[in-house]
Design a protein around this motif. Structure first.
Motif, PDB file in Angstrom:
ATOM      1  N   ARG A  14       0.820  -1.209   0.000  1.00 21.95           N
ATOM      2  CA  ARG A  14       0.000   0.000   0.000  1.00 21.95           C
ATOM      3  C   ARG A  14       0.857   1.265   0.000  1.00 21.95           C
ATOM      4  N   ILE A  15       2.167   1.126   0.189  1.00 20.99           N
ATOM      5  CA  ILE A  15       3.051   2.287   0.204  1.00 20.99           C
ATOM      6  C   ILE A  15       3.386   2.661  -1.229  1.00 20.99           C
ATOM      7  N   ARG A  16       3.033   3.896  -1.601  1.00 17.18           N
ATOM      8  CA  ARG A  16       3.238   4.371  -2.957  1.00 17.18           C
ATOM      9  C   ARG A  16       3.529   5.861  -2.910  1.00 17.18           C
ATOM     10  N   ASN A  17       3.972   6.427  -4.005  1.00 12.78           N
ATOM     11  CA  ASN A  17       4.162   7.872  -4.072  1.00 12.78           C
ATOM     12  C   ASN A  17       2.855   8.565  -3.738  1.00 12.78           C
ATOM     13  N   GLY A  18       2.956   9.585  -2.917  1.00 12.15           N
ATOM     14  CA  GLY A  18       1.778  10.347  -2.526  1.00 12.15           C
ATOM     15  C   GLY A  18       1.064   9.809  -1.306  1.00 12.15           C
ATOM     16  N   ARG A  21      13.091   0.830   0.580  1.00 17.11           N
ATOM     17  CA  ARG A  21      12.771   2.073  -0.107  1.00 17.11           C
ATOM     18  C   ARG A  21      12.975   3.252   0.837  1.00 17.11           C
ATOM     19  N   VAL A  22      12.990   4.461   0.262  1.00 21.60           N
ATOM     20  CA  VAL A  22      13.183   5.683   1.023  1.00 21.60           C
ATOM     21  C   VAL A  22      11.990   6.593   0.782  1.00 21.60           C
ATOM     22  N   ALA A  23      11.444   7.138   1.867  1.00 18.20           N
ATOM     23  CA  ALA A  23      10.348   8.097   1.765  1.00 18.20           C
ATOM     24  C   ALA A  23      10.886   9.482   2.111  1.00 18.20           C
ATOM     25  N   LEU A  24      10.423  10.490   1.385  1.00 12.53           N
ATOM     26  CA  LEU A  24      10.779  11.877   1.646  1.00 12.53           C
ATOM     27  C   LEU A  24       9.503  12.666   1.880  1.00 12.53           C
ATOM     28  N   ALA A  44       4.075  11.804   0.935  1.00 11.72           N
ATOM     29  CA  ALA A  44       5.481  11.407   0.898  1.00 11.72           C
ATOM     30  C   ALA A  44       5.807  10.904  -0.506  1.00 11.72           C
ATOM     31  N   LEU A  45       6.992  11.227  -0.961  1.00 10.65           N
ATOM     32  CA  LEU A  45       7.511  10.648  -2.188  1.00 10.65           C
ATOM     33  C   LEU A  45       8.300   9.407  -1.801  1.00 10.65           C
ATOM     34  N   VAL A  46       8.077   8.317  -2.504  1.00 13.39           N
ATOM     35  CA  VAL A  46       8.707   7.041  -2.156  1.00 13.39           C
ATOM     36  C   VAL A  46       9.577   6.595  -3.328  1.00 13.39           C
TER      37      VAL A  46
END
Length: 78
Positions: A4-8, A41-44, A54-56
């Motif tokens: 479920r972790i994605r960009n945005g 992965r890295v989240a910002l 967050a951008l992933v």
């Protein structure tokens, strides 16, 4: 949860722990915060909007980006 972790994704969905501020500005404390996720992965996220998106990025994407920055490929941004 990793699927479920994605960009945005809302940053709050990634939890409050583990965020660090490796970069910051000199004008008002607006910082980029980074968090390594369990799958590498890295989240910002923007520190002034900790519940915002967050951008992933994959580890490879971050490695490529940082290598490019070090090589001067992003110098046009400043």
């Amino acid at each position: 949860m990793h699927h479920r972790i994605r960009n945005g994704v809302p940053s709050r969905d990634l939890g409050p722990l583990g965020w660090s501020k490796p970069w910051s500005d000199d004008a008002g404390g607006a910082c980029v915060e980074a968090k390594r996720l369990g799958d590498g992965r890295v989240a910002l996220r923007q520190s002034t909007d900790p519940d915002g998106p967050a951008l992933v990025f994959t580890s490879r994407e971050m490695t490529t980006f940082l290598a490019g920055v070090k090589a001067g490929d992003a110098d046009f941004l400043i």
